[in-house]
Design an enzyme around this catalytic site. Structure first.
Site, PDB file in Angstrom:
ATOM      1  N   SER A 253       3.075  -1.017  16.591  1.00  0.00           N
ATOM      2  CA  SER A 253       2.561  -1.620  15.367  1.00  0.00           C
ATOM      3  C   SER A 253       3.382  -2.864  15.073  1.00  0.00           C
ATOM      4  O   SER A 253       4.336  -3.174  15.785  1.00  0.00           O
ATOM      5  CB  SER A 253       2.651  -0.633  14.211  1.00  0.00           C
ATOM      6  OG  SER A 253       4.008  -0.481  13.846  1.00  0.00           O
ATOM      7  N   LYS A 254       3.017  -3.541  13.991  1.00  0.00           N
ATOM      8  CA  LYS A 254       3.649  -4.826  13.680  1.00  0.00           C
ATOM      9  C   LYS A 254       5.172  -4.736  13.611  1.00  0.00           C
ATOM     10  O   LYS A 254       5.863  -5.685  13.947  1.00  0.00           O
ATOM     11  CB  LYS A 254       3.114  -5.351  12.357  1.00  0.00           C
ATOM     12  CG  LYS A 254       1.703  -5.886  12.488  1.00  0.00           C
ATOM     13  CD  LYS A 254       1.492  -7.089  11.587  1.00  0.00           C
ATOM     14  CE  LYS A 254       0.142  -7.727  11.805  1.00  0.00           C
ATOM     15  NZ  LYS A 254      -0.907  -7.186  10.952  1.00  0.00           N
ATOM     16  N   ARG A 255       5.660  -3.554  13.180  1.00  0.00           N
ATOM     17  CA  ARG A 255       7.117  -3.494  13.032  1.00  0.00           C
ATOM     18  C   ARG A 255       7.838  -3.525  14.390  1.00  0.00           C
ATOM     19  O   ARG A 255       9.039  -3.697  14.458  1.00  0.00           O
ATOM     20  CB  ARG A 255       7.538  -2.297  12.164  1.00  0.00           C
ATOM     21  CG  ARG A 255       7.319  -1.003  12.769  1.00  0.00           C
ATOM     22  CD  ARG A 255       7.336   0.147  11.784  1.00  0.00           C
ATOM     23  NE  ARG A 255       6.731   1.271  12.451  1.00  0.00           N
ATOM     24  CZ  ARG A 255       7.359   2.027  13.306  1.00  0.00           C
ATOM     25  NH1 ARG A 255       8.636   1.815  13.556  1.00  0.00           N
ATOM     26  NH2 ARG A 255       6.735   3.008  13.908  1.00  0.00           N
ATOM     27  N   GLY A 257       7.249  -5.859  16.419  1.00  0.00           N
ATOM     28  CA  GLY A 257       7.230  -7.274  16.806  1.00  0.00           C
ATOM     29  C   GLY A 257       5.799  -7.767  16.919  1.00  0.00           C
ATOM     30  O   GLY A 257       4.896  -7.175  16.326  1.00  0.00           O
TER      31      GLY A 257
END
Ligand code: GLU
Length: 480
Positions: A253-255, A257
């Protein structure tokens, strides 16, 4: 049988790397078997979908060289349209057919009733499935009459009470128990059909033979199997490819990167490197090759080389793959890419031979195309050496000042823009024979004086690429 596969993105954001991987697998399979790769836009979620994202996603796919054979911009009249938002009437027609056959029904329960139903079944320890009266045939005439009078309501699919088994090309045999899903809505009261229904109607009408998609859809598949059965439609082959996970083994997921292809594009990753790396996340080359172009796979891509376990997304590996693609690119292609970079005035002015020798030398050090102008500045054009401890040490040897003044005098005599390898050899020979310097003081001394570095590429390649004016100024700087 002609193979038809599809990539069916929802245009609710940028193209995700997981989506790009799915698209790539579909594309490669179509290429490998001479099939057709269809692009279908799943924009039934009208609030979250937007035409701009559709455009951006298609553009990113194009950047990766994943080109569809059919889609909104390349319609085959037999199957068009390719946007679900333009197919609403088709879904409604099929939903009504299911109602007529008693396989789906109009549901007049209110939100409150549905909530109460769920709370009650949960409290009794049962499955939180629909138990409303409208699923009973006894109420269907009344329901149809209300609809005939113009009342709007949802259409709910009557989930058969039996288990389903999916033969998946990646996951093997997957069994869904009989109580897994309850009756589910296929058309909302506002007339909007839902994903699981549209997807099956489309895959059926578009003659899709193979559904290759992410494992996160496995839970949808049971509902879809039910709908295929209700429509009397032939099941396609399914291949649910493994999830992409981060280093913490959680779904990517976005966390973790950058997760959108667009960001990698902006970061100057090569499209072939992206394809290469994404392909390896869950699929392996029959010859265990790590580095390849998409087109190398047209002959060898098969659906039996997927791995069933999750694939770890590793940015360092992606960078390495990118640098391998830089290395394997032809010098002519590299030159034309480097020329388009900013701050390449010096590079662009040089002769074709110089450019060729330059990229040949620097590609060993470059991970990305923009590294080339940076490396030219650092290794070739830098007139002011950075005084590292290693350089200080070289300059402190008693032989180095002799080498420096000899080379500075020689350079002053040079009339050309660049020195030749032969001149460089003659200088080294002189330092060795006439100045009687050998071993480390010789090689490190000459290198230190000419480059201002204690290590780096072979001098016989680097020095003939360095302008004489730079060599002069560099040595001036070192003599201070
Ligand atoms: N629209 C779905 C998604 O973006 C794809 C569903 C499918 O491939 O069946 O996840």
């Amino acid at each position: 049988m002609t193979v038809r596969v599809r990539f069916a993105p929802s245009p609710t954001g940028y193209l995700h790397i997981g989506g790009a991987r799915t698209a790539l697998y579909n594309y490669l399979y179509a290429k490998a078997v001479g099939g057709t790769f269809v692009l279908r836009i799943e924009d039934t979620d009208l609030e979250r979908s937007n035409a701009e994202y559709e455009k951006l996603q298609i553009d990113d796919l194009k950047w990766m060289g994943i080109v569809h054979d059919e889609g909104p911009d390349k319609p085959n009249p037999k199957y068009a349209p390719y946007r679900q938002s333009e197919r609403t009437e088709i879904y409604q027609k099929y939903a009504l057919q299911l109602v007529d056959k008693g396989l789906a029904y109009y549901d007049f329960c209110t939100e409150e009733e549905l909530e109460a139903m769920k709370a009650k079944t949960e409290a009794e320890g049962g499955d939180p499935h629909y138990t409303g009266k409208w699923r009973e045939a006894a109420h269907w005439e009344e329901a149809k009459a209300r609809v005939a009078k113009g009342e709007k309501t949802a259409i709910r699919f009557k989930a058969p009470k039996k288990s389903y088994t999916l033969k998946d090309k990646v996951k093997g045999s997957v069994t869904y128990p009989d109580n897994m899903v309850g009756d589910f809505v296929i058309v909302r009261s506002n007339g909007q059909p839902v994903y699981n229904f549209c997807c099956v109607v489309d895959d059926h009408l578009m003659d899709i033979t193979h559904v290759i998609r992410g494992e996160d859809h496995l839970n949808n598949t049971v509902r879809q199997l039910m709908i295929y059965e209700a429509l009397g439609a032939k099941l396609p082959e399914f291949a649910h490819v493994s999830l992409l996970i981060g280093h913490d083994r959680q779904k990517l997921s976005k966390r973790h990167g950058a997760t959108s292809v667009n960001l990698y594009r902006n970061e100057h990753y090569l499209p072939e490197a992206m394809c290469n790396y994404l392909c390896l996340l869950g699929w392996s080359h029959p010859a265990e090759r790590d580095i390849f172009d998409k087109s190398d796979l047209y002959e060898v891509f098969t659906l039996d080389r997927f791995s069933a376990s999750s694939a770890m997304y590793d940015l360092e590996k992606l960078k390495w793959v990118n640098s391998e693609h830089v290395k394997k690119m032809s010098n002519a292609d590299l030159i034309s890419l480097v020329e388009k970079e900013p701050e390449t005035e010096f590079f662009n002015k040089q002769t074709p031979e110089w450019k060729n020798a330059c990229v040949e030398l620097l590609k060993k050090y470059a991970q990305f195309i923009p590294d080339f102008p940076k490396l030219v500045n650092e290794m070739i054009l830098n007139e002011h050496p950075h005084m590292t401890d290693a350089l200080k040490e070289i300059l402190s040897w008693e032989t180095t000042p002799k080498i420096l003044s000899f080379l500075a005098a020689e350079i002053d005599k040079v009339q050309t823009t660049f020195v030749t390898e032969a001149e460089l050899n003659a200088w080294t020979e002189f330092v060795k024979k006439d100045l009687a310097v050998k071993g480390k003081p010789l090689f490190q001394g000459v290198r230190g004086c000419l480059t201002g570095h204690d290590h780096g590429p072979d001098l016989k390649f680097l020095i003939p690429l360095t302008p004489v004016s730079v060599l002069k100024n560099r040595m001036l700087d070192l003599s201070k």
